[in-house]
Design a protein around this motif. Structure first.
Motif, PDB file in Angstrom:
ATOM      1  N   ALA A  82      13.026 -32.222  15.085  1.00  0.00           N
ATOM      2  CA  ALA A  82      12.414 -33.309  16.087  1.00  0.00           C
ATOM      3  C   ALA A  82      11.560 -32.629  17.035  1.00  0.00           C
ATOM      4  O   ALA A  82      11.695 -31.421  17.337  1.00  0.00           O
ATOM      5  CB  ALA A  82      13.762 -33.885  16.566  1.00  0.00           C
ATOM      6  N   PRO A  83      10.815 -33.426  17.640  1.00  0.00           N
ATOM      7  CA  PRO A  83      10.000 -32.845  18.913  1.00  0.00           C
ATOM      8  C   PRO A  83      10.825 -32.351  19.916  1.00  0.00           C
ATOM      9  O   PRO A  83      11.804 -32.931  20.525  1.00  0.00           O
ATOM     10  CB  PRO A  83       9.013 -34.081  19.268  1.00  0.00           C
ATOM     11  N   ILE A  84      10.191 -31.375  20.528  1.00  0.00           N
ATOM     12  CA  ILE A  84      11.312 -30.516  21.644  1.00  0.00           C
ATOM     13  C   ILE A  84      10.470 -30.798  22.933  1.00  0.00           C
ATOM     14  O   ILE A  84       9.370 -30.264  22.993  1.00  0.00           O
ATOM     15  CB  ILE A  84      11.445 -29.152  21.269  1.00  0.00           C
ATOM     16  N   PRO A  85      11.250 -31.331  23.714  1.00  0.00           N
ATOM     17  CA  PRO A  85      10.436 -31.408  25.161  1.00  0.00           C
ATOM     18  C   PRO A  85      10.939 -29.880  25.860  1.00  0.00           C
ATOM     19  O   PRO A  85      11.742 -29.547  25.924  1.00  0.00           O
ATOM     20  CB  PRO A  85      11.132 -32.579  25.795  1.00  0.00           C
ATOM     21  N   ILE A 137       2.710 -30.886  20.847  1.00  0.00           N
ATOM     22  CA  ILE A 137       2.683 -30.027  19.641  1.00  0.00           C
ATOM     23  C   ILE A 137       3.036 -30.482  18.446  1.00  0.00           C
ATOM     24  O   ILE A 137       2.465 -30.661  17.224  1.00  0.00           O
ATOM     25  CB  ILE A 137       3.485 -28.829  20.170  1.00  0.00           C
ATOM     26  N   HIS A 138       4.293 -31.473  18.344  1.00  0.00           N
ATOM     27  CA  HIS A 138       4.610 -32.041  17.198  1.00  0.00           C
ATOM     28  C   HIS A 138       3.549 -33.137  16.864  1.00  0.00           C
ATOM     29  O   HIS A 138       3.681 -33.173  15.452  1.00  0.00           O
ATOM     30  CB  HIS A 138       5.978 -32.846  17.738  1.00  0.00           C
ATOM     31  N   ALA A 139       3.216 -33.936  17.678  1.00  0.00           N
ATOM     32  CA  ALA A 139       2.381 -34.760  17.030  1.00  0.00           C
ATOM     33  C   ALA A 139       0.900 -34.368  16.499  1.00  0.00           C
ATOM     34  O   ALA A 139       0.384 -34.894  15.445  1.00  0.00           O
ATOM     35  CB  ALA A 139       1.515 -35.741  18.362  1.00  0.00           C
ATOM     36  N   HIS A 140       0.557 -33.060  16.869  1.00  0.00           N
ATOM     37  CA  HIS A 140      -0.563 -32.479  16.060  1.00  0.00           C
ATOM     38  C   HIS A 140      -0.150 -31.623  14.965  1.00  0.00           C
ATOM     39  O   HIS A 140      -0.809 -30.868  14.151  1.00  0.00           O
ATOM     40  CB  HIS A 140      -1.237 -31.447  17.109  1.00  0.00           C
ATOM     41  N   LEU A 177       4.398 -38.702  14.759  1.00  0.00           N
ATOM     42  CA  LEU A 177       5.735 -38.061  14.937  1.00  0.00           C
ATOM     43  C   LEU A 177       6.655 -38.340  13.654  1.00  0.00           C
ATOM     44  O   LEU A 177       7.539 -37.474  13.746  1.00  0.00           O
ATOM     45  CB  LEU A 177       6.527 -38.522  16.248  1.00  0.00           C
ATOM     46  N   GLY A 178       6.204 -39.155  12.799  1.00  0.00           N
ATOM     47  CA  GLY A 178       7.413 -39.639  11.696  1.00  0.00           C
ATOM     48  C   GLY A 178       8.439 -40.337  12.543  1.00  0.00           C
ATOM     49  O   GLY A 178       8.535 -40.698  13.585  1.00  0.00           O
ATOM     50  N   GLY A 182      11.172 -38.321  14.101  1.00  0.00           N
ATOM     51  CA  GLY A 182      10.566 -37.824  15.237  1.00  0.00           C
ATOM     52  C   GLY A 182      10.262 -38.958  16.442  1.00  0.00           C
ATOM     53  O   GLY A 182      10.517 -38.730  17.573  1.00  0.00           O
ATOM     54  N   TYR A 183      10.013 -40.078  15.830  1.00  0.00           N
ATOM     55  CA  TYR A 183       9.799 -40.964  16.885  1.00  0.00           C
ATOM     56  C   TYR A 183      10.874 -41.574  17.651  1.00  0.00           C
ATOM     57  O   TYR A 183      11.043 -41.574  18.780  1.00  0.00           O
ATOM     58  CB  TYR A 183       9.035 -42.234  16.177  1.00  0.00           C
ATOM     59  N   LEU A 184      12.029 -41.844  16.716  1.00  0.00           N
ATOM     60  CA  LEU A 184      13.248 -42.078  17.523  1.00  0.00           C
ATOM     61  C   LEU A 184      13.901 -41.075  18.205  1.00  0.00           C
ATOM     62  O   LEU A 184      14.508 -41.284  19.213  1.00  0.00           O
ATOM     63  CB  LEU A 184      14.186 -42.410  16.181  1.00  0.00           C
ATOM     64  N   SER A 185      13.842 -39.785  17.876  1.00  0.00           N
ATOM     65  CA  SER A 185      14.266 -38.674  18.549  1.00  0.00           C
ATOM     66  C   SER A 185      13.389 -38.847  19.993  1.00  0.00           C
ATOM     67  O   SER A 185      13.922 -38.318  21.049  1.00  0.00           O
ATOM     68  CB  SER A 185      13.998 -37.427  17.993  1.00  0.00           C
ATOM     69  N   PHE A 186      12.143 -38.917  19.799  1.00  0.00           N
ATOM     70  CA  PHE A 186      11.323 -38.998  21.344  1.00  0.00           C
ATOM     71  C   PHE A 186      11.817 -40.288  22.114  1.00  0.00           C
ATOM     72  O   PHE A 186      12.023 -39.900  23.326  1.00  0.00           O
ATOM     73  CB  PHE A 186       9.885 -39.273  20.748  1.00  0.00           C
ATOM     74  N   LEU A 187      12.112 -41.226  21.511  1.00  0.00           N
ATOM     75  CA  LEU A 187      12.569 -42.340  22.219  1.00  0.00           C
ATOM     76  C   LEU A 187      13.924 -42.101  22.879  1.00  0.00           C
ATOM     77  O   LEU A 187      14.211 -42.352  24.158  1.00  0.00           O
ATOM     78  CB  LEU A 187      12.880 -43.827  21.361  1.00  0.00           C
ATOM     79  N   LEU A 188      14.873 -41.659  22.123  1.00  0.00           N
ATOM     80  CA  LEU A 188      16.063 -41.210  22.541  1.00  0.00           C
ATOM     81  C   LEU A 188      16.230 -39.978  23.806  1.00  0.00           C
ATOM     82  O   LEU A 188      17.003 -39.984  24.702  1.00  0.00           O
ATOM     83  CB  LEU A 188      17.214 -40.831  21.530  1.00  0.00           C
ATOM     84  N   THR A 189      15.272 -38.997  23.518  1.00  0.00           N
ATOM     85  CA  THR A 189      15.300 -37.735  24.583  1.00  0.00           C
ATOM     86  C   THR A 189      14.555 -37.885  25.613  1.00  0.00           C
ATOM     87  O   THR A 189      14.883 -37.414  26.651  1.00  0.00           O
ATOM     88  CB  THR A 189      15.063 -36.704  23.584  1.00  0.00           C
TER      89      THR A 189
END
Lengths: 424, 508
Positions: free
Chosen positions: B266-269, B303-306, B357-358, B361-368
């Motif tokens: 998942a994308p990492i903040p 980074i994840h989006a690219h 993000l896929g 990845g998108y759901l993870s982004f929303l939640l985190t």
């Protein structure tokens, strides 16, 4: 086999001997009677109705007819719903065994379902008992809770029409879901469209024969204030507010039923609030709690039917059980509270001069005066409207201020960004 | 610490080429516009729909809203719990063995740029250099940039007085709008000579072999891995209750949560410091968004989006936990504000973000990112509502004439089930709400207990049990950040460092 034949022969001989020459006598001289023994006074429009009729013969049977039983076929008992302007509708009667004994009246439980369509109307249910030699009938007046008419009166614990027919009031089940539909705009509209005349109708039971005392109270201002109604009148007069008191003739079988019967006899005169004060008389006289509750439902339904929907605020004053009857009174308090909650009524507790433990707090008249002043405040439309305008105004000002600050801030930041990003 | 006397009264804002360049290339994913006109329209439509729904059936509206919020809230908490559990089971961090480190030859090591942004930290400049000096990396391969602000004369002066080694360069960032750390970092990036780059905060004490570990880890990893997030932790956990809670939170975040995200892909903040980058892809990405006050989180998502990846490296940088409440609230409010900024940036076009993000990845982004901030903002509202509700019960038990709402009103007189009355429905909502809140608090406590065990800080267990208090403090800061988003979106709430009385060097 021989024994059975012998027994049958014996019965035949005995029967013939007892009834010899008398069967025609019954047909000619005896006619059954029919009276309504019980009928629900108030039904909700989704309920099935069960009526109990009592029947018997109109006179003593002749000698030697002691053991005769008249059997009726189901086809001989009919119930017909008559609605003005419509064809008679036969109701499907579910009969049990129908026997008319010669002496004592027999209760015949009849169950019939009236479809919801008919429970939305007014009419008469005619129950007919027809034998080959006689036909009798009894009538039930079917009335709508919203408009039971002005010809009702309470007698005993029942309602009757002027021509003596028992009344069955049908009350619509209060539709919580339909109440909520657009409730917010309706409430706003209501508070904005309430008439400016802030009068109050006060509908209450009054055990001192209200019919006699009220005209004096309302029209003869020289008579001294008396009890809770006197204080009400005095305080309302001091506040220059209009008050109309409706206190029907007292009915000690079911005092609340008196209110219901009387509700049809007053018409709106521009008042903005209706106060229903069932009082404590029902607690004192032991009105069945279920009836009390249904009466309140029907009463509210009736009052709502008197006014255009939503244009009057209805308050229910929750009774304060007297000392010594707090146990019994609790059920009535609960019933009134539930009616108020189910029908979204505003509530006010009745004046109390003692705490929950019945310890004395302050004089009765002082409690009544406090209650009345509170009532005056609660029914002041202008102040409520003012609060509404104030709230809306404050919210609008805050919103506009927020938008202005945001727009200003966005412009300021944009200028800063443009400056930062401009070429050297 | 510099005092206000060290500062010039007013230095006018200057123009800044790095900001211009960043916006020219990345305006669409910059927080320069907090909320776009299109987003405002979307919000207005949403509000209008909500208002119509409310007018249509206010009870259904409240029930839907509250259950929706509770669902989202619970999803965010559960996602965190699952991620933590997975990371405990799998230990997904990149490990570099001593043998691998020993195999690195000094002459083959790449040039490593270290960015050290400082603002009003004249007092710890010397300590910072000592920390850099402890790094086990060839000095000739180091490229240290001290990023100072033009209006921070005290720190500039203090650094000039220091006998800076040759590998250190002072970059004075022009006093341009916005005055943020990412803008300074972009100046550092523009001047960087290294193949890799890392950011440290002024008070950081990285493990001496961290740079070498990062080089080894980058070599082991595929080219898509452009960033390594090192674990951050505090060297002063026992200073007071605040540092105890803060330590547990950091341990949870960096020891469990981020490795869990790494495991799930998942994308990492990113955390604020100790992010190691390959410098090429970093330049390609445009560097940091100077308008985002959590530029690290934003960069992690970008980074994840690219199509690049971030991994977690098993090395620790020790920091100083905030011991003063006001200072801590300022820092925390900035984080929440930045997370909200980032959420708004990537919500401008939800479909584009979803594509980049896929779905997961998108759901993870929303939640985190958005979800985490939302839970913090919702917390006080939920608590107040619950307190009011329990107040009704207390009032009822004390005989004060109030009555708590029951879940079902059964009419014992006519057997009519009145469960559809307003109060009973609201009761269902509030009971649900309380269950969710209590479960969330239990999860929060559980995670903190695990964090204590992981760091061997068993004496912090009482603090772990009382961590809901810390949650309340976080919510307070969250509200500050949330409100600031409307009025001072780019304002950098400066965190003061060097307040601890614990010696970081000795502790680590």
């Amino acid at each position: 086999m021989v024994v059975r034949l012998g027994a049958g022969l014996f019965i035949l001989i005995v029967t013939m001997a007892l009834g010899a020459g008398s069967s025609n006598l019954v047909a000619e001289e005896l006619c059954p009677t029919l009276k309504i023994e019980s009928v629900p006074d108030i039904v909700f429009s989704d309920q099935a109705v069960q009526v109990r009729i009592a029947t018997g013969f109109d006179r003593e049977p002749p000698l030697r007819q002691l053991r005769r039983i008249t059997n009726l076929t189901p086809a001989e008992v009919t119930a017909v719903l008559t609605i003005p302007g419509e064809k008679d509708t036969p109701l499907e009667v579910v009969p049990s065994q129908l026997e008319i004994p010669p002496y004592n009246d027999t209760s015949l439980p009849l169950r019939f379902a009236i479809s919801q369509r008919y429970l939305q109307t007014e009419g008469r249910i005619r129950i007919t008992l027809k034998t080959s030699y006689c036909e009798v009938e009894a009538t039930i007046a079917l009335r709508r809770g919203q408009s039971p008419g002005e010809d009702l009166f309470a007698q005993g614990a029942h309602l009757y029409t002027q021509d003596g027919a028992r009344v069955m009031l049908t009350v619509d089940r209060y539709g919580e879901a339909s109440y909520r539909r657009w409730a917010v705009p309706k409430a706003i509209l209501r508070s904005l469209t309430l008439p400016p005349d802030e009068g109050v109708v006060y509908l209450t039971t009054y055990s001192n024969n209200g019919k006699k005392i009220l005209p004096a109270m309302n029209h003869n201002s020289s008579s001294p204030p008396n009890g809770k109604l006197g204080i009400l009148r005095e305080e309302f007069s001091a506040a220059k507010r209009k008050l109309r008191i409706i206190a029907p003739a007292f009915n000690n079988n079911a005092p609340a039923l008196g209110l219901l019967a009387e509700a049809g006899r007053f018409l709106p005169e521009g008042e903005t609030a209706i106060m229903i004060d069932p009082g404590i008389e029902d607690i004192l006289f032991g009105t069945p709690v279920a009836l009390y509750k249904n009466v309140l439902h029907a009463l509210v339904s009736r009052i709502e039917g008197l006014y255009p929907p939503g244009t009057r605020e209805i308050f229910l004053i929750i009774p304060a059980p007297p000392a010594g009857l707090s146990g019994r009174g609790e059920a009535y308090v609960e019933a009134a509270t539930k009616v108020a909650r189910e029908r979204h009524l505003s509530v006010m507790p009745a004046p109390r001069n003692s705490g929950r433990d019945q310890a004395f707090l302050y004089p009765t008249n002082e409690a009544r005066r406090d209650f009345t002043r509170n009532l005056i405040l609660r029914t002041q439309v202008s102040s409520r409207r003012g609060t509404f305008y104030l709230t809306v105004g404050v919210l609008l000002v805050a919103l506009v201020a927020f938008i202005i600050v945001q727009v200003w801030n966005r412009r300021r930041l944009r200028k800063l960004v443009e400056f930062t990003c401009s070429e050297e | 610490m510099a005092t206000s006397r060290d500062q010039p009264k007013a230095i006018p804002f200057r123009k800044d080429a790095t900001v211009r360049e960043f916006l020219a290339a990345n305006r669409k994913c910059s927080a320069v516009e907090v909320i776009t006109g299109y987003q405002i329209c979307k919000l207005l439509v949403l509000f209008a729909a909500g208002a119509v729904f409310f007018c249509y059936d206010y009870k259904l509206f409240w029930a839907t809203l509250l259950f929706g919020l509770c669902g989202f809230y619970m999803a965010a908490i559960l996602y965190k719990l699952i991620t933590v559990i997975l990371s405990i089971i799998h230990k997904p961090e990149l490990q570099v063995t001593p043998e691998e480190l020993a195999a690195l030859r000094a002459e083959e090591l790449p040039v490593y740029t270290i960015l050290l942004p400082m603002y009003k930290e004249s007092g710890i400049a010397e300590k910072l250099l000592r920390g850099i000096d402890r790094l086990d990396y060839p000095r000739e391969k180091l490229d240290v940039k001290l990023l100072l602000e033009e209006d921070d004369l005290g720190t500039v002066e203090a650094c000039r007085k220091l006998n800076l080694p040759a590998y250190c360069e002072v970059i004075v960032v022009p006093n341009a709008f916005p005055k943020t750390k990412p803008k300074a970092c972009n100046h550092g990036l523009a001047a960087a000579r290294g193949d890799y780059l890392v950011i440290y905060d002024a008070e950081d004490i990285p493990e001496p072999d961290q740079l070498k570990k990062a080089v080894a880890a980058f070599k082991q990893s595929e080219d898509k891995v452009v960033c390594l997030q090192v674990k951050l932790n505090y060297y002063n956990p026992r200073e007071n209750w605040l540092t105890k809670w803060f330590t547990m939170e950091y341990t949870t975040w960096f020891e469990f949560f981020l490795p869990g995200l790494h495991l799930l892909g998942a994308p990492i903040p990113l955390g604020g410091t100790s992010n190691h980058f390959r410098i090429g892809p970093l330049r390609e990405l445009g560097g940091w968004d100077p308008f985002n006050v959590t530029e690290d989180c934003d960069l992690g998502i970008r980074i994840h989006a690219h199509g690049y990846l971030t991994k977690v490296l098993d090395s620790v940088t020790w920091e100083e936990a905030n011991r003063k409440l006001g200072n801590w609230i300022r820092q925390r409010s900035r984080w929440v504000k930045g997370y909200l900024q980032t959420h708004l940036v990537y919500s401008r076009s939800n479909f584009r973000t979803l594509g980049e993000l896929g779905l997961f990845g998108y759901l993870s982004f929303l939640l985190t990112v958005g979800g985490l901030s939302a839970t913090l903002i919702l917390n006080p509202i939920f608590w107040v509502v619950l307190l009011l509700y329990f107040g009704l019960w207390v009032g009822y038990l004390l005989g004060l004439g109030v009555e708590p709402w029951q879940m079902i009103y059964t009419d014992y007189l006519s057997d009519i089930d009145l469960q559809y009355t307003l109060w009973s429905q609201l009761s269902w909502v509030f009971y649900g709400l309380s269950i969710i809140l209590f479960s969330a608090n239990l999860v929060f406590i559980l995670i903190n207990v695990l964090a204590c065990r992981r760091r061997g800080l068993r004496d912090l267990l009482p603090a772990a049990i009382l961590s809901p208090v810390y949650w309340a403090l976080i919510s307070l800061a969250a509200w500050k950040g949330f409100l600031q988003l409307f009025f001072r979106p780019f304002y950098w709430e400066k965190t003061d460092h060097g307040l601890t009385e614990v010696s970081g060097a000795r502790e680590t």
